[in-house]
Scaffold this active site. Structure first.
Site, PDB file in Angstrom:
ATOM      1  N   ARG A   1       0.855  -1.175   0.000  1.00 30.05           N
ATOM      2  CA  ARG A   1       0.000   0.000   0.000  1.00 30.05           C
ATOM      3  C   ARG A   1       0.897   1.233   0.000  1.00 30.05           C
ATOM      4  O   ARG A   1       1.932   1.261   0.669  1.00 30.05           O
ATOM      5  CB  ARG A   1      -0.924   0.025   1.233  1.00 30.05           C
ATOM      6  CG  ARG A   1      -2.047  -0.987   1.189  1.00 30.05           C
ATOM      7  CD  ARG A   1      -3.052  -0.650   0.089  1.00 30.05           C
ATOM      8  NE  ARG A   1      -4.199  -1.542   0.071  1.00 30.05           N
ATOM      9  CZ  ARG A   1      -4.295  -2.640  -0.652  1.00 30.05           C
ATOM     10  NH1 ARG A   1      -3.272  -3.006  -1.413  1.00 30.05           N
ATOM     11  NH2 ARG A   1      -5.395  -3.361  -0.633  1.00 30.05           N
TER      12      ARG A   1
ATOM     13  N   HIS B   1      -1.001  -0.551  -9.866  1.00 28.41           N
ATOM     14  CA  HIS B   1      -1.619  -1.397  -8.841  1.00 28.41           C
ATOM     15  C   HIS B   1      -2.160  -2.689  -9.451  1.00 28.41           C
ATOM     16  O   HIS B   1      -3.355  -3.003  -9.344  1.00 28.41           O
ATOM     17  CB  HIS B   1      -2.734  -0.638  -8.121  1.00 28.41           C
ATOM     18  CG  HIS B   1      -3.048  -1.205  -6.760  1.00 28.41           C
ATOM     19  ND1 HIS B   1      -3.484  -0.438  -5.717  1.00 28.41           N
ATOM     20  CD2 HIS B   1      -2.992  -2.477  -6.271  1.00 28.41           C
ATOM     21  CE1 HIS B   1      -3.678  -1.197  -4.644  1.00 28.41           C
ATOM     22  NE2 HIS B   1      -3.382  -2.448  -4.970  1.00 28.41           N
TER      23      HIS B   1
END
Length: 310
Positions: free
Chosen positions: A225, A273
């Site tokens: 993250r 991502h």
């Protein structure tokens, strides 16, 4: 009235999930948000970042399934229903993540960014390759995905160490745990792979102070993250040469804003991502098994603890 499952994701296509779940649970009524029909029939929700208030109409909800392994966005909400929450734990996701991490480690270990730069400049540039067993790789976070990735890196012959909050044992990986072990772990990591969950304890755990512990010129790979790393401190370390390069799949703000200095850095590889994604065909069986557990009054597998954040 048939039991229903509602699907919501702004990112994932619904059709593959509906097809895969239909094959596993043909008696379940599958609905795709916003066309949810009678909300009282909805017993299960398969979601990725639903809007605030999404769960409120579903007064008979029995289970929430997070569409992925990372649950930080879900457990940080103030409108979670008081029902079991599970995450997807899929061997195919682990393999996908491990292959991406290995690609990134090999790219840095074999100096591929230097050759890419030389090609752009029309230069024949030779760098003597280093044996894998002379290169130290640290994996920060040894959960399901991190542990699989660490084992795969070790299988390629690298010197691999791993850090986790609690003790872990992984063959071929020198595992350490606890905050007191973090500084020495960072100092020994020529290539650092970030695979921690995002919790209040891990937010900006990599900041100016902790990034400075890495060997000068170290490479950083973040597939966890973005908020685990203080992004301005990361940019400063890359600009100064304290960090020699980075592979970044996640960011504090996604999509990464056009004005971010990371876009223009030659020593940074940016991916959107995608290091690991949930795969409907393989994940549907696990989701169906948990629904059957709920129907049988049993505890679910892969539960999420909202207090811990994972």
């Amino acid at each position: 009235m048939r039991e229903a499952l509602v699907f919501h994701s702004e990112l994932d296509a619904a059709a593959p999930w509906v097809e895969a779940l239909n094959a596993e649970l043909p008696d379940l009524d599958l609905r795709v948000s916003p066309d949810v029909g009678d909300p009282e029939a909805v017993r299960y929700a398969l979601v990725w970042k639903p809007p605030h208030g999404f769960f409120a109409p579903f007064t008979n909800l029995k289970l929430v399934v997070n569409l992925g392994a990372g649950v930080d966005a879900l457990v940080a909400r103030d409108d979670l229903p008081p029902v079991p929450i599970t995450r997807i734990s899929d061997p195919d996701m682990s393999r996908m993540m491990a292959s991406f991490v290995l690609m990134a480690v090999l790219r840095h270990a074999r100096d591929i960014p230097l050759f890419e730069k030389a090609q752009r400049e029309g230069r024949w540039h030779y760098v003597q390759p280093r044996p894998a067993d002379e290169i130290s790789v640290g994996v920060l976070g040894l959960g399901e995905l991190g542990g699989t990735a660490a084992a795969e890196i070790a299988r390629q012959g690298f010197r691999v160490s791993g850090w986790s909050r609690t003790p872990k044992e992984i063959p071929g990986v020198a595992c350490v745990s606890g905050m007191e072990a973090l500084p020495a772990f960072l100092r020994a990591s020529e290539i650092l792979v970030v695979m921690l969950p995002l919790t209040p304890a891990t937010r900006h755990i990599l900041n100016a102070e902790t990034l400075a512990l890495l060997p000068r010129g170290a490479k950083l790979i973040n597939v966890a993250r973005g908020a685990i790393i203080d992004e301005p401190a990361l940019v400063a370390a890359l600009r100064s040469g304290a960090l020699g390069g980075a592979t970044l799949d996640v960011f504090e703000t996604e999509p990464l804003p056009a004005q971010s200095p990371l876009w223009g850095m030659e020593n940074v590889l940016i991916t959107p991502h995608l290091a690991s994604t949930a795969i409907p065909k393989s994940a549907a069986a696990q989701i169906a098994a948990n629904i059957r557990r709920i129907q049988a009054g049993e505890s679910v597998a892969n539960p999420v603890d909202p207090q811990r954040g994972y």
